[in-house]
Design a protein around this motif. Structure first.
Motif, PDB file in Angstrom:
ATOM      1  N   GLY A  71       0.854  -1.192   0.000  1.00 40.62           N
ATOM      2  CA  GLY A  71       0.000   0.000   0.000  1.00 40.62           C
ATOM      3  C   GLY A  71       0.884   1.235   0.000  1.00 40.62           C
ATOM      4  N   HIS A  72       0.516   2.236  -0.795  1.00 44.54           N
ATOM      5  CA  HIS A  72       1.374   3.431  -0.833  1.00 44.54           C
ATOM      6  C   HIS A  72       0.976   4.423   0.254  1.00 44.54           C
ATOM      7  N   MET A  73       1.967   5.225   0.674  1.00 38.68           N
ATOM      8  CA  MET A  73       1.771   6.164   1.787  1.00 38.68           C
ATOM      9  C   MET A  73       1.420   7.569   1.321  1.00 38.68           C
ATOM     10  N   THR A 102      -9.633   6.551   1.326  1.00 38.41           N
ATOM     11  CA  THR A 102      -9.804   5.421   0.404  1.00 38.41           C
ATOM     12  C   THR A 102      -8.518   5.102  -0.342  1.00 38.41           C
ATOM     13  N   ASP A 103      -7.801   6.122  -0.772  1.00 35.56           N
ATOM     14  CA  ASP A 103      -6.595   5.940  -1.610  1.00 35.56           C
ATOM     15  C   ASP A 103      -5.386   6.571  -0.925  1.00 35.56           C
ATOM     16  N   MET A 104      -4.658   5.790  -0.083  1.00 34.61           N
ATOM     17  CA  MET A 104      -5.079   4.493   0.376  1.00 34.61           C
ATOM     18  C   MET A 104      -4.602   4.245   1.791  1.00 34.61           C
ATOM     19  N   MET A 135       5.560   7.374  -3.081  1.00 31.42           N
ATOM     20  CA  MET A 135       5.527   8.035  -4.385  1.00 31.42           C
ATOM     21  C   MET A 135       4.731   7.336  -5.475  1.00 31.42           C
ATOM     22  N   GLU A 136       3.749   6.513  -5.089  1.00 35.29           N
ATOM     23  CA  GLU A 136       2.966   5.809  -6.107  1.00 35.29           C
ATOM     24  C   GLU A 136       2.148   6.778  -6.939  1.00 35.29           C
ATOM     25  N   GLU A 137       1.709   7.873  -6.328  1.00 34.83           N
ATOM     26  CA  GLU A 137       0.843   8.805  -7.059  1.00 34.83           C
ATOM     27  C   GLU A 137       1.582   9.539  -8.170  1.00 34.83           C
ATOM     28  N   VAL A 138       2.929   9.541  -8.147  1.00 31.87           N
ATOM     29  CA  VAL A 138       3.666  10.208  -9.220  1.00 31.87           C
ATOM     30  C   VAL A 138       4.380   9.250 -10.149  1.00 31.87           C
ATOM     31  N   CYS A 159      -3.047  -3.503  -2.540  1.00 30.06           N
ATOM     32  CA  CYS A 159      -4.185  -3.219  -1.647  1.00 30.06           C
ATOM     33  C   CYS A 159      -4.969  -1.967  -2.051  1.00 30.06           C
ATOM     34  N   GLU A 160      -4.779  -1.498  -3.289  1.00 27.62           N
ATOM     35  CA  GLU A 160      -5.535  -0.332  -3.772  1.00 27.62           C
ATOM     36  C   GLU A 160      -7.039  -0.601  -3.641  1.00 27.62           C
ATOM     37  N   PRO A 161      -7.833   0.456  -3.431  1.00 31.27           N
ATOM     38  CA  PRO A 161      -9.273   0.276  -3.252  1.00 31.27           C
ATOM     39  C   PRO A 161      -9.903  -0.497  -4.415  1.00 31.27           C
TER      40      PRO A 161
END
Ligand SMILES: [Zn+2]
Length: 388
Positions: A71-73, A102-104, A135-138, A159-161
């Motif tokens: 899961g990303h922070m 939710t994310d995440m 840094m998953e969002e980038v 574990c993404e929603p």
């Protein structure tokens, strides 16, 4: 400022994580809360790497990692006008509210609590790891790659929603830059040059007509321009020397970036054999630990077949817990592009929270879903890395 809880459960941990926020490159405080929570919950090892990913393991030392949950922070910015403070983490009407619920942060909290629960049974025969990655969002996959190098898990859960639904596939994404070289000239005498904008317009038209492949699971693929810029910018009274186009290409299972680029090059060569160059976009990133790294935006699609034992194990756990064992796919990119797309590791997606609630104003997550996901992760760990 709220006191950090000393006892962690899926609800209090989600709330505490939401209250910190943290965009990509700023996850330091989240990482230290994750370390504290993992330690308090009895993880056997808790480590951080140079990029700042935190990984906790439970189960007998010196055994292989049978399962890793990721899961990303980081979260995306809380833009727009919110009904509540986006970082309140308040529990109201059966849901925790805030950016990242939710994310995440919720999914990450349930992975930590669920795996701690599996560890406390004393029945694990292999280690199970939870990675809280950065840094998953980038840039999806870049952080998880380091974790996978270090822990070499046999199977991975993203574990993404997923609204508590099993995901066994995900579209990929390649970001492509098309550079157009013209011949600059005074705008009063355009016939003396070659207008890169007009060449770019021809390229956009030709690429819009390119037929996209149909993936049997993931549907019709997409190629769409997302950016156009001339150079110099602004180009006043002159034809620009260059124009760069950015394209987003959603990809199906097995599609390789180099083949996609070659297909685009062929189309553009028919317009002009010399004017176009095509490359995958790449950028430099800096993690909260100060580590600087370069990564290409090439995130492969993936599909884990229903015959894979991980999928079977997940379906059995879902049925046993009264949830639907059907398989679906993620519509957005995840760290699964690294685990499954690049490394072919058996990978599934499963998380609490509705995918459509990610990145929206007034994001929230139902507490019922947090409890259900915690139970699922614990059951899956015992099924995959337990006494069979
Ligand atoms: Zn996410």
């Amino acid at each position: 400022m709220d006191e950090a809880p000393t006892q962690y459960d899926p609800i209090s941990l989600t709330q505490a994580l939401v209250r910190i926020g943290a965009m990509a490159g700023e996850e330091g405080a989240v990482a230290s809360l994750v370390r504290d929570a993992m330690t308090a919950l009895g993880f056997d090892t808790v480590t951080s790497d140079a990029m700042g990913n935190v990984v906790g393991t439970v189960g007998p030392r010196d055994t292989p990692v049978g399962l890793l949950l990721d899961g990303h922070m980081d979260v995306v910015p809380a833009s727009g006008t919110w009904a509540r403070d986006p970082f309140s983490g308040v529990l109201q009407d059966g849901a925790i509210h805030g950016r990242g619920s939710t994310d995440m942060k919720g999914p990450l909290a349930t992975a930590i609590c669920g795996i701690a629960e599996a560890g406390r049974t004393g029945q694990l025969t292999q280690r199970v790891a939870v990675s809280a990655s950065v840094m998953e969002e980038v840039i999806e996959g870049a952080a998880l790659a380091r974790v996978l190098d270090a822990f070499d898990p046999q199977a991975v859960v993203i574990c993404e929603p997923s609204n508590l639904e099993l995901k066994t596939a995900q579209r990929g994404c390649v970001e492509i830059l098309v550079h157009v070289t013209g011949v600059p000239a005074h705008a009063a005498f355009p016939e003396r040059g070659r207008n890169a904008i007009e060449l770019a317009a021809k390229a956009v038209t030709a690429l819009a007509a390119l037929e996209m492949p149909l993936d049997p699971i993931l549907g019709r693929m997409v190629l769409v321009p997302t950016d156009i810029i001339s150079s110099p910018y602004p180009s006043v009274s002159a034809l620009p020397a260059k124009v760069s186009l950015r394209y987003d290409r959603r990809t199906g299972v097995g599609e390789e970036a180099c083949a996609i680029l070659n297909g685009i090059r062929e189309v553009l060569a028919e317009i002009d054999p010399e004017a176009f160059t095509v490359e995958i976009s790449s950028a430099r990133y800096r993690s909260y630990t100060g580590l600087s790294f370069e990564a290409e935006r090439d995130l492969p699609a993936w599909h884990t077949p229903e015959t894979d034992p991980l999928v079977g194990a997940a379906q059995e756990c879902l049925s046993a817990l009264g949830m639907k064992p059907t398989c679906g796919s993620y519509d957005f990119c995840t760290n699964g592009s690294e685990a499954a797309g690049r490394r072919n590791l058996p990978t599934i997606g499963f998380g609490p929270g509705r995918p459509e609630d990610a990145h929206i104003i007034d994001e929230s997550i139902a507490t019922d879903a947090l409890h259900a996901a915690t139970a699922f992760y614990s059951a899956l760990a015992l099924r995959v890395a337990g006494p069979n």
